[in-house]
Design a protein around this motif. Structure first.
Motif: not given
Length: 125
Positions: A25, A29, A31, A80, A105
């Motif tokens: 990501l 980030l 997720g 994303y 995310a």
């Protein structure tokens, strides 16, 4: 980062070899797919359907039926971007106006794991 169009290979062409389907990501980030599943159920099922087939209860009201999830190759950064920025010329909204970066995310991670992650590692190039 990788744009949604680049991650999809752009205009129906084969995805460039430089696109790694397992790319992480953006923005550092990470997720959470469980939270992403809840976000999908709350915000996406109406159009994309519970199974991601594009047959949600509102799909018939849209200008065009959503493509089945997984029909086009996306990596995490591409998902994303597609969720955050929407898709011009379609009914897909820019969710960055509604959801926080972490929520985007989480949603991207859930979708990648359930619809886009290669089942066969040989496909991940």
């Amino acid at each position: 980062g990788v744009s949604g169009a680049y991650a999809r290979g752009g205009g129906g062409r084969d995805a460039p070899a430089a696109v790694a389907l397992s790319a992480p990501l953006p923005q550092g980030l990470a997720g959470n797919s469980q939270r992403g599943k809840r976000l999908y159920e709350q915000n996406c099922v109406a159009c994309h359907g519970a199974s991601g087939d594009g047959n949600g209860p509102r799909a018939a009201l849209l200008g065009g039926k959503p493509r089945p999830l997984g029909a086009m190759p996306f990596n995490r950064p591409g998902l994303y971007a597609a969720i955050a920025d929407g898709k011009a010329g379609t009914d897909m909204p820019a969710w960055k106006a509604v959801l926080e970066r972490q929520q985007l995310a989480d949603l991207a991670e859930y979708l990648w794991r359930t619809h886009f992650a290669p089942a066969n590692p040989a496909k991940a190039h």
